[in-house]
Each structure stands twice: as C-alpha cells, then as structure tokens.
Design a protein around this motif. Structure first.
Motif, PDB file in Angstrom:
ATOM      1  N   ALA A   1       0.833  -1.202   0.000  1.00 18.31           N
ATOM      2  CA  ALA A   1       0.000   0.000   0.000  1.00 18.31           C
ATOM      3  C   ALA A   1       0.871   1.256   0.000  1.00 18.31           C
ATOM      4  N   THR A   2       0.239   2.406  -0.134  1.00 16.88           N
ATOM      5  CA  THR A   2       0.927   3.697  -0.133  1.00 16.88           C
ATOM      6  C   THR A   2       0.629   4.427   1.175  1.00 16.88           C
ATOM      7  N   PRO A   3       1.614   4.543   2.062  1.00 14.89           N
ATOM      8  CA  PRO A   3       1.345   5.209   3.333  1.00 14.89           C
ATOM      9  C   PRO A   3       1.514   6.723   3.274  1.00 14.89           C
ATOM     10  N   ILE A   4       0.687   7.399   4.028  1.00 18.21           N
ATOM     11  CA  ILE A   4       0.889   8.806   4.366  1.00 18.21           C
ATOM     12  C   ILE A   4       1.006   8.843   5.882  1.00 18.21           C
ATOM     13  N   GLN A   5       2.135   9.303   6.379  1.00 16.83           N
ATOM     14  CA  GLN A   5       2.350   9.320   7.819  1.00 16.83           C
ATOM     15  C   GLN A   5       2.021  10.685   8.396  1.00 16.83           C
ATOM     16  N   VAL A   6       1.233  10.656   9.474  1.00 16.20           N
ATOM     17  CA  VAL A   6       0.906  11.859  10.234  1.00 16.20           C
ATOM     18  C   VAL A   6       1.421  11.620  11.657  1.00 16.20           C
TER      19      VAL A   6
END
Length: 220
Positions: free
Chosen positions: A170-175
């Motif tokens: 998957a493609t993560p976006i980290q916050v």
C-alpha cells in the motif's frame, strides 16, 4: 486509530504515568513511547523485558483500568478527521479502520468517540496472527474492502504501521503524533505530513486529478 484518528496517545501516556506512580514502579516516558504502534502482546513482552513480568503486569493492569475510564468518557477526535471522512464519503472511497488494538477495546473507543458508524470495515489486532509491522492487518483490511492493497492509501502515525503498509504494497501517508519518524524511516521516501488537514489537501488534489501525487518522498 490511536494517534491518527483519536487523540489517545496523550491519554495513554498520562495513565501510564499515573499507574507507575500508583504501583511505585520506575517507568519513564521513553519506555512507553518506544511501544507506540505495537500490538498488545509485543508491547507487554517489551515491558516485561525491562521491568520483569510481575511489575509489567501490575503496570499494564492499572494503566488499562485508568485508560478504560477515559475510553468510556470518549477520547477526543483528531483535528481534521471528520472533514477527511466527509471527503472520502462524498467521493465514494471505500475505507476501513486497521488498528493493533484488540477488538473489544477498539469498538468501545470508536463507539464512544462517535466514529463507529463511519466505517463498514474494522480490522483489529484480534483478527490477525502477526501484528504490525507485519502486513497482515492491511492485507486483511484490503480483502474485506474488496480492493487490491496496491490501490490502498494508508494513513498512519507510527513506524510499525508505516512498515506494515509498505510491506502490504500500500501507499502510506504518515501523520506523526508523539513520536517523530527517525532517519531510517524517513529514508523509505513515503509522504510525511504535519496534520490530517494536510493529508486532506493532498488526497483532495489527487481525487481532483491535480498534481498531488501521494507516492514519492515529498514532505510537508
């Protein structure tokens, strides 16, 4: 869920401190922060390795009791969460919760925070054999949604979660929440943004067909 949708990590840290004081156990914040994003079994094993099983059990049980009182009252939602959910629902984007928290507690948190009806799929640490950073929880969430994990975007706050998302394809976006990503994690080149509001802007641009590509190491 924790640290990403719910402002729960601060509550956990506060109850950790209170439990350590109550049980007269020397357990500093750094030990708790090193367990952020871990499954219950893995975090207890680490805790027992540092404190011994008896102290670890007392600290865990007391902190759980104190924390559950906060869960019943409803943990605060992260700023920008509802707007992001509104965007995804308006666009018809399938979504799921994938949390390392055990099922009973996860459902309690989501219900008390008024979020449980926003998700048709909820996958928890109780549903997989191998917790994050293994990819199992995201592979299962994608399967429950009926989509290829390679077409999934994962919003995560923790290092184990980002590693799990990448391992799932998957493609993560980290916050990030309380724990900033280290240099090794940053080296993966995934998106790291300061808030759910910024993630909202990024995803909105992608859905509108603009130049807001999610993959590739642009940070902001």
């Amino acid at each position: 869920m924790d640290g990403l949708m719910l402002d729960s990590e601060r509550a956990m840290l506060e109850t950790w401190r209170e439990a350590a004081l109550t049980e007269s156990i020397d357990a500093d914040d750094g030990l708790w922060l090193s367990m952020v994003g871990m499954h219950d079994r893995a975090s207890f094993a680490m805790l027992a390795g540092h404190l011994g099983e008896d102290a670890a059990t007392r600290l865990r049980d007391t902190s759980y009791r104190l924390y559950d009182e906060r869960v019943v009252a409803g943990l605060p939602r992260k700023n920008g969460l509802l707007e992001l959910l509104d965007l995804l629902e308006a666009r018809g984007i399938a979504k799921a919760v994938a949390t390392s928290t055990r099922r009973e507690r996860a459902l309690s948190k989501l219900a008390a925070s008024g979020l449980i009806d926003r998700f048709g799929v909820i996958v928890t640490g109780s549903d997989v054999e191998h917790p994050k950073p293994a990819p199992d929880i995201y592979l299962l969430a994608a399967r429950e949604l009926g989509v290829d994990p390679r077409r999934c975007v994962v919003l995560e706050d923790s290092e184990p979660g980002v590693r799990a998302a990448l391992a799932a394809g998957a493609t993560p976006i980290q916050v990030p929440d309380l724990v900033a990503p280290g240099e090794e994690l940053r080296g993966f080149g995934h998106r790291i943004v300061a808030s759910l509001g910024r993630a909202h802007e990024l995803l909105d641009a992608v859905l509108r067909g603009g130049d807001g590509r999610v993959a590739g190491g642009v940070r902001g």
